[in-house]
Design a protein around this motif. Structure first.
Motif, PDB file in Angstrom:
ATOM      1  N   LEU A   1     -16.160  48.393 -38.769  1.00 13.07           N
ATOM      2  CA  LEU A   1     -16.915  47.434 -39.584  1.00 13.07           C
ATOM      3  C   LEU A   1     -16.250  46.078 -39.451  1.00 13.07           C
ATOM      4  O   LEU A   1     -15.018  45.980 -39.411  1.00 13.07           O
ATOM      5  CB  LEU A   1     -16.915  47.882 -41.043  1.00 13.07           C
ATOM      6  N   ALA A   2     -17.054  45.014 -39.362  1.00 18.93           N
ATOM      7  CA  ALA A   2     -16.526  43.649 -39.330  1.00 18.93           C
ATOM      8  C   ALA A   2     -17.489  42.744 -40.079  1.00 18.93           C
ATOM      9  O   ALA A   2     -18.659  42.627 -39.691  1.00 18.93           O
ATOM     10  CB  ALA A   2     -16.341  43.168 -37.895  1.00 18.93           C
ATOM     11  N   VAL A   3     -17.013  42.112 -41.144  1.00 17.31           N
ATOM     12  CA  VAL A   3     -17.871  41.311 -42.020  1.00 17.31           C
ATOM     13  C   VAL A   3     -17.250  39.935 -42.232  1.00 17.31           C
ATOM     14  O   VAL A   3     -16.090  39.827 -42.655  1.00 17.31           O
ATOM     15  CB  VAL A   3     -18.073  41.997 -43.390  1.00 17.31           C
ATOM     16  N   ALA A   4     -18.022  38.881 -41.932  1.00 14.89           N
ATOM     17  CA  ALA A   4     -17.587  37.518 -42.239  1.00 14.89           C
ATOM     18  C   ALA A   4     -17.699  37.332 -43.747  1.00 14.89           C
ATOM     19  O   ALA A   4     -18.801  37.334 -44.298  1.00 14.89           O
ATOM     20  CB  ALA A   4     -18.451  36.515 -41.496  1.00 14.89           C
ATOM     21  N   SER A   5     -16.567  37.170 -44.418  1.00 20.21           N
ATOM     22  CA  SER A   5     -16.540  37.236 -45.874  1.00 20.21           C
ATOM     23  C   SER A   5     -16.610  35.881 -46.552  1.00 20.21           C
ATOM     24  O   SER A   5     -17.621  35.507 -47.133  1.00 20.21           O
ATOM     25  CB  SER A   5     -15.287  37.992 -46.322  1.00 20.21           C
ATOM     26  N   GLU A   6     -15.547  35.099 -46.471  1.00 23.97           N
ATOM     27  CA  GLU A   6     -15.470  33.835 -47.198  1.00 23.97           C
ATOM     28  C   GLU A   6     -14.462  32.935 -46.509  1.00 23.97           C
ATOM     29  O   GLU A   6     -13.825  33.327 -45.535  1.00 23.97           O
ATOM     30  CB  GLU A   6     -15.045  34.102 -48.647  1.00 23.97           C
ATOM     31  N   ASN A   7     -14.316  31.738 -47.023  1.00 28.22           N
ATOM     32  CA  ASN A   7     -13.354  30.803 -46.447  1.00 28.22           C
ATOM     33  C   ASN A   7     -12.003  30.947 -47.132  1.00 28.22           C
ATOM     34  O   ASN A   7     -11.914  31.095 -48.351  1.00 28.22           O
ATOM     35  CB  ASN A   7     -13.852  29.366 -46.576  1.00 28.22           C
TER      36      ASN A   7
ATOM     37  N   GLN B   1     -21.566  36.110 -37.951  1.00 25.43           N
ATOM     38  CA  GLN B   1     -21.900  37.479 -38.345  1.00 25.43           C
ATOM     39  C   GLN B   1     -22.805  38.150 -37.319  1.00 25.43           C
ATOM     40  O   GLN B   1     -22.675  39.355 -37.066  1.00 25.43           O
ATOM     41  CB  GLN B   1     -22.563  37.504 -39.722  1.00 25.43           C
ATOM     42  N   ALA B   2     -23.710  37.388 -36.706  1.00 28.73           N
ATOM     43  CA  ALA B   2     -24.582  37.961 -35.680  1.00 28.73           C
ATOM     44  C   ALA B   2     -23.765  38.458 -34.494  1.00 28.73           C
ATOM     45  O   ALA B   2     -24.040  39.539 -33.940  1.00 28.73           O
ATOM     46  CB  ALA B   2     -25.616  36.922 -35.224  1.00 28.73           C
ATOM     47  N   TYR B   3     -22.763  37.686 -34.084  1.00 25.83           N
ATOM     48  CA  TYR B   3     -21.895  38.109 -32.990  1.00 25.83           C
ATOM     49  C   TYR B   3     -21.076  39.336 -33.381  1.00 25.83           C
ATOM     50  O   TYR B   3     -20.878  40.251 -32.571  1.00 25.83           O
ATOM     51  CB  TYR B   3     -20.964  36.968 -32.578  1.00 25.83           C
ATOM     52  N   LEU B   4     -20.605  39.383 -34.628  1.00 31.15           N
ATOM     53  CA  LEU B   4     -19.834  40.536 -35.084  1.00 31.15           C
ATOM     54  C   LEU B   4     -20.701  41.788 -35.140  1.00 31.15           C
ATOM     55  O   LEU B   4     -20.247  42.891 -34.781  1.00 31.15           O
ATOM     56  CB  LEU B   4     -19.243  40.252 -36.470  1.00 31.15           C
ATOM     57  N   ASP B   5     -21.947  41.645 -35.590  1.00 30.47           N
ATOM     58  CA  ASP B   5     -22.866  42.790 -35.643  1.00 30.47           C
ATOM     59  C   ASP B   5     -23.060  43.388 -34.248  1.00 30.47           C
ATOM     60  O   ASP B   5     -23.067  44.610 -34.078  1.00 30.47           O
ATOM     61  CB  ASP B   5     -24.223  42.363 -36.208  1.00 30.47           C
ATOM     62  N   TRP B   6     -23.230  42.530 -33.247  1.00 29.96           N
ATOM     63  CA  TRP B   6     -23.433  43.009 -31.873  1.00 29.96           C
ATOM     64  C   TRP B   6     -22.173  43.693 -31.353  1.00 29.96           C
ATOM     65  O   TRP B   6     -22.251  44.740 -30.699  1.00 29.96           O
ATOM     66  CB  TRP B   6     -23.843  41.847 -30.976  1.00 29.96           C
ATOM     67  N   PHE B   7     -21.011  43.139 -31.662  1.00 34.92           N
ATOM     68  CA  PHE B   7     -19.754  43.744 -31.214  1.00 34.92           C
ATOM     69  C   PHE B   7     -19.590  45.146 -31.800  1.00 34.92           C
ATOM     70  O   PHE B   7     -19.242  46.102 -31.088  1.00 34.92           O
ATOM     71  CB  PHE B   7     -18.564  42.867 -31.616  1.00 34.92           C
ATOM     72  N   ILE B   8     -19.834  45.287 -33.098  1.00 35.89           N
ATOM     73  CA  ILE B   8     -19.653  46.590 -33.754  1.00 35.89           C
ATOM     74  C   ILE B   8     -20.685  47.587 -33.249  1.00 35.89           C
ATOM     75  O   ILE B   8     -20.384  48.771 -33.046  1.00 35.89           O
ATOM     76  CB  ILE B   8     -19.740  46.436 -35.290  1.00 35.89           C
ATOM     77  N   TYR B   9     -21.910  47.116 -33.008  1.00 37.91           N
ATOM     78  CA  TYR B   9     -22.934  48.013 -32.452  1.00 37.91           C
ATOM     79  C   TYR B   9     -22.494  48.534 -31.082  1.00 37.91           C
ATOM     80  O   TYR B   9     -22.562  49.743 -30.810  1.00 37.91           O
ATOM     81  CB  TYR B   9     -24.270  47.278 -32.341  1.00 37.91           C
TER      82      TYR B   9
END
Length: 324
Positions: A195-201, A284-292
């Protein structure tokens, strides 16, 4: 070189540029048909059992009602009366590229190539490469929503510069965990699910950690982490077994116990760094593709990567429209 090969070369040399392009498309269409079982998007949908359905009401079942200018049959929904075609509500709607070019884009994206490389290999323009990258991204935009980690779960945070951060002219770049960096929460379990989620700053907060992980870790699991205070509330809320190691790169025990998640973070870092011009809004879109792809490559021995990705695209309801 035998006579047949020589005759074929002479035949090709005698073609005009226009005829050569037609021949090249025909050859690539055949290769696509041999590899994926289809040379048109409609045939690809039929192969994987994608039934046409109206995007507006979502129901299946319709009758043929004429044809569009490009020759695709138009359907009419018996419930809402809307007209549509077999590609409506998919990333292939209004697609101008032939299927063989789309498949090459997919194959290159499975290697996490840059936009420039997609342009060179696929022979498309920069806007077209960008459009199709985000069309494909849209098919996995909610894929991580169903990820649930269990058993032993390792978590950590990593940081990327925020392209949205505004600085006064001449101001120095901030160092450390400043608000100019986006925190990405990374997790992986003993089964290899990630799992990889862009959370906050900036430094992670309790609220940010809970929002990123609360629905993705099974209650009672063992949480292995680096003593971050923001993790404490999550441990209590999900009744997790707390296993913590002080983050010290010189400590061999810490390095060994956190090795799995540290390796995942390193791979994500290499992946994201390939896209130097990426906007933080798209992180987040790039992270979603990586995890998929991480999940797909994990099961590559039982299901070839490219075939599985193509099936996913054919059955997906992802939709991305060009933004002007």
């Amino acid at each position: 070189m035998d006579c047949d090969s020589l005759d074929l070369r002479l035949f090709v040399d005698g073609l005009s540029d226009e005829d050569l392009d037609v021949l090249e498309d025909a050859v690539k269409a055949r290769r696509c048909r041999e590899k994926y079982g289809a040379d048109t998007v409609e045939d690809l949908m039929k192969k994987w059992g994608r039934a046409p359905r109206r995007p507006r009401c979502g129901r299946e079942g319709a009758w043929l009602d004429g044809a569009s200018a490009d020759g695709r049959g138009r359907l009419r929904c018996p419930y809402c009366g809307r007209r549509f075609n077999a590609l409506s509500g998919t990333i292939f709607a209004n697609a101008k590229l032939p299927l063989h070019k789309i498949m090459v884009i997919v194959e290159v994206m499975c290697l996490n190539a840059s936009l420039r490389l997609i342009e060179l290999i696929c022979g498309v323009s920069h806007p077209t490469a960008f459009l199709w990258r985000h069309k494909i991204f849209s098919t996995v935009s909610s894929w991580q929503d169903g990820v649930v980690l269990s058993g032993r779960v390792w978590i950590d945070e990593m940081y990327f510069a925020d392209t949205r951060a505004r600085r006064e002219p001449g101001a120095r770049r901030r160092h450390g965990l400043s608000r100019d960096k986006v925190c990405v929460v990374v997790a992986i379990d003993s089964w290899g699910k990630a799992l990889a989620v862009a959370s906050e700053n900036g430094k992670p907060s309790t609220k940010g950690i809970n929002a990123a992980l609360e629905g993705h870790i099974k209650e009672g699991s063992v949480l292995v982490h680096g003593c971050e205070k923001a993790h404490n509330a999550l441990v209590r809320k999900l009744r997790l077994v707390d296993e913590r190691y002080k983050a010290d790169p010189s400590d061999p025990v810490y390095l060994e116990q956190m090795r799995l998640v540290n390796h995942l973070c390193a791979w994500i870092r290499r992946y994201v760094d390939r896209f130097a011009c990426m906007k933080s809004d798209n992180l987040q879109a790039y992270l979603d593709w990586f995890i998929y792809l991480h999940r797909v490559h994990r099961d590559a021995d039982t299901w070839p990567v490219e075939e599985r990705v193509v099936r996913h695209l054919a059955l997906s309801d992802g939709l991305y429209l060009r933004k002007w």
